[in-house]
Motif scaffolding. Structure first.
Motif, PDB file in Angstrom:
ATOM      1  N   CYS A 171       0.982  -0.710  -0.059  1.00  0.00           N
ATOM      2  CA  CYS A 171      -0.160   0.182  -0.495  1.00  0.00           C
ATOM      3  C   CYS A 171       0.338   1.239   0.210  1.00  0.00           C
ATOM      4  N   SER A 172       0.099   2.256  -0.524  1.00  0.00           N
ATOM      5  CA  SER A 172       1.094   3.834  -0.075  1.00  0.00           C
ATOM      6  C   SER A 172       0.075   4.433  -0.549  1.00  0.00           C
ATOM      7  N   ASN A 173       0.802   5.584   0.393  1.00  0.00           N
ATOM      8  CA  ASN A 173       0.274   6.770   0.465  1.00  0.00           C
ATOM      9  C   ASN A 173      -1.092   6.998   2.047  1.00  0.00           C
ATOM     10  N   ILE A 174      -0.545   6.588   3.400  1.00  0.00           N
ATOM     11  CA  ILE A 174      -1.625   5.798   3.666  1.00  0.00           C
ATOM     12  C   ILE A 174      -1.721   7.652   5.093  1.00  0.00           C
ATOM     13  N   ARG A 175      -2.699   7.680   5.418  1.00  0.00           N
ATOM     14  CA  ARG A 175      -2.960   8.564   6.677  1.00  0.00           C
ATOM     15  C   ARG A 175      -3.870   7.629   8.153  1.00  0.00           C
ATOM     16  N   ILE A 176      -3.557   7.521   9.157  1.00  0.00           N
ATOM     17  CA  ILE A 176      -4.724   7.460   9.811  1.00  0.00           C
ATOM     18  C   ILE A 176      -4.754   7.693  11.017  1.00  0.00           C
ATOM     19  N   SER A 177      -5.526   8.628  12.044  1.00  0.00           N
ATOM     20  CA  SER A 177      -5.530   8.952  12.845  1.00  0.00           C
ATOM     21  C   SER A 177      -6.864   9.124  13.247  1.00  0.00           C
ATOM     22  N   ASN A 178      -7.101   9.303  14.811  1.00  0.00           N
ATOM     23  CA  ASN A 178      -7.780  10.056  15.442  1.00  0.00           C
ATOM     24  C   ASN A 178      -8.538   8.554  15.577  1.00  0.00           C
ATOM     25  N   THR A 179      -7.979   7.208  16.022  1.00  0.00           N
ATOM     26  CA  THR A 179      -8.406   6.339  15.424  1.00  0.00           C
ATOM     27  C   THR A 179      -8.458   5.431  17.331  1.00  0.00           C
ATOM     28  N   ASN A 180      -8.606   4.586  18.212  1.00  0.00           N
ATOM     29  CA  ASN A 180      -8.364   3.921  18.493  1.00  0.00           C
ATOM     30  C   ASN A 180      -8.770   1.949  18.328  1.00  0.00           C
ATOM     31  N   ILE A 181      -7.956   1.277  18.231  1.00  0.00           N
ATOM     32  CA  ILE A 181      -7.699   0.444  18.362  1.00  0.00           C
ATOM     33  C   ILE A 181      -7.211  -1.259  19.058  1.00  0.00           C
ATOM     34  N   ASN A 211      -2.610   9.931  16.622  1.00  0.00           N
ATOM     35  CA  ASN A 211      -3.436   9.828  17.295  1.00  0.00           C
ATOM     36  C   ASN A 211      -3.786   8.715  17.536  1.00  0.00           C
ATOM     37  N   VAL A 212      -3.295   7.750  17.712  1.00  0.00           N
ATOM     38  CA  VAL A 212      -3.370   6.308  17.389  1.00  0.00           C
ATOM     39  C   VAL A 212      -3.829   6.355  18.483  1.00  0.00           C
ATOM     40  N   LYS A 213      -4.863   5.353  19.247  1.00  0.00           N
ATOM     41  CA  LYS A 213      -4.538   4.646  20.685  1.00  0.00           C
ATOM     42  C   LYS A 213      -4.848   3.375  20.624  1.00  0.00           C
ATOM     43  N   CYS A 214      -3.671   2.463  21.145  1.00  0.00           N
ATOM     44  CA  CYS A 214      -3.601   1.520  20.731  1.00  0.00           C
ATOM     45  C   CYS A 214      -3.196   0.889  22.162  1.00  0.00           C
ATOM     46  N   GLY A 215      -4.146  -0.082  22.215  1.00  0.00           N
ATOM     47  CA  GLY A 215      -4.273  -0.960  23.575  1.00  0.00           C
ATOM     48  C   GLY A 215      -5.690  -1.439  23.590  1.00  0.00           C
TER      49      GLY A 215
END
Length: 251
Positions: free
Chosen positions: A196-206, A226-230
């Motif tokens: 994949c290319s040119n990806i933006r991930i933001s304001n996400t909870n995983i 701004n991604v929360k992991c846990g």
């Protein structure tokens, strides 16, 4: 997985300008109920959803597919392009997978393929009913383990929006998404990317039992903020180095 402004509009692979939200105007709305979809949580709506997609995809002008509130059972469905127009897919209801994974008669539960200009949003939920499948995930000791389905997005440009498996998808944003699985669920990657290319991930909870974001072979130019992991293993580059012909991860 909760959808909330799942993917903001993506720029075509030939674009050089920054990504920007492009709202389709003059859209025709395709409500899945009008194509026979039932929100009773037990009727398989795969054919209804497929027919909605075919109608929206074939239309020359911009189209909006709308899933209203309610629980729509899906045994497995593919949305395949190319389409003649920009499609906005709004999910305000719940898409429910079979509780028995063997009832999904394909490798993927929901599969988007070969599409340009796809915008996915809404306040709804994709409920994979993973709790019923996780006890079957014993491939580390059972060579005859069943292959469990996932959501997959193939060869898509300009779209928004493990749980989510992206392959050869380019120029897209993911924002405002919540992915939820318990910490002891096996191999439940939240978002996985390959080639994949040119990806933006933001304001996400995983929250998962494995990688929150997995960045695999051939993925370039990714911005995560701004991604929360846990729970989960965090943001990972790999697995890499196992197979021949793998490409570098850059940017």
């Amino acid at each position: 997985m909760v959808i909330a402004s799942l993917f903001k509009a993506l720029c075509l692979s030939s674009c050089s300008s920054p990504l920007q939200v492009v709202r389709p105007s003059g859209k025709k709305v395709f409500n899945v109920r009008r194509y026979g979809a039932k929100s009773d949580g037990k009727t398989d709506n795969a054919n209804a959803f497929t027919n909605v997609w075919k109608s929206a995809c074939a239309r020359s002008g911009s189209s909006k597919i709308y899933v209203p509130k309610g629980t729509f059972y899906l045994g497995g469905v593919e949305f395949i392009g190319p389409c003649k127009n920009q499609i906005e897919f709004v999910i305000d209801g719940t898409l429910l997978a079979p509780s028995n994974p063997r009832d999904i008669k394909q490798d993927t539960w929901i599969n988007f393929r070969y599409i340009n200009n796809l915008y996915i949003s809404g306040t709804g939920t994709l409920d994979g009913q993973g709790k019923q499948s996780w006890p079957l995930n014993d491939c580390h000791k059972n060579t005859n383990c069943p292959k469990l389905a996932m959501n997959r997005w193939d060869n898509i440009t300009q779209q928004q929006n493990g749980t989510l498996n992206f392959f050869s998808v380019h120029h897209f944003n993911i924002t405002g998404v919540t992915v939820t699985a318990p910490g002891d669920s096996p191999n439940t990657d939240g978002i996985k990317f390959g080639f994949c290319s040119n990806i933006r991930i933001s304001n996400t909870n995983i929250g998962t039992g494995d990688d929150c974001i997995a960045i695999l072979s051939g993925t370039i130019n990714m911005d995560i903020s701004n991604v929360k992991c846990g729970p989960g293993h965090g943001i990972s580059v790999g697995s890499l180095g196992k197979n021949k012909g793998e490409k570098d991860v850059n940017g």
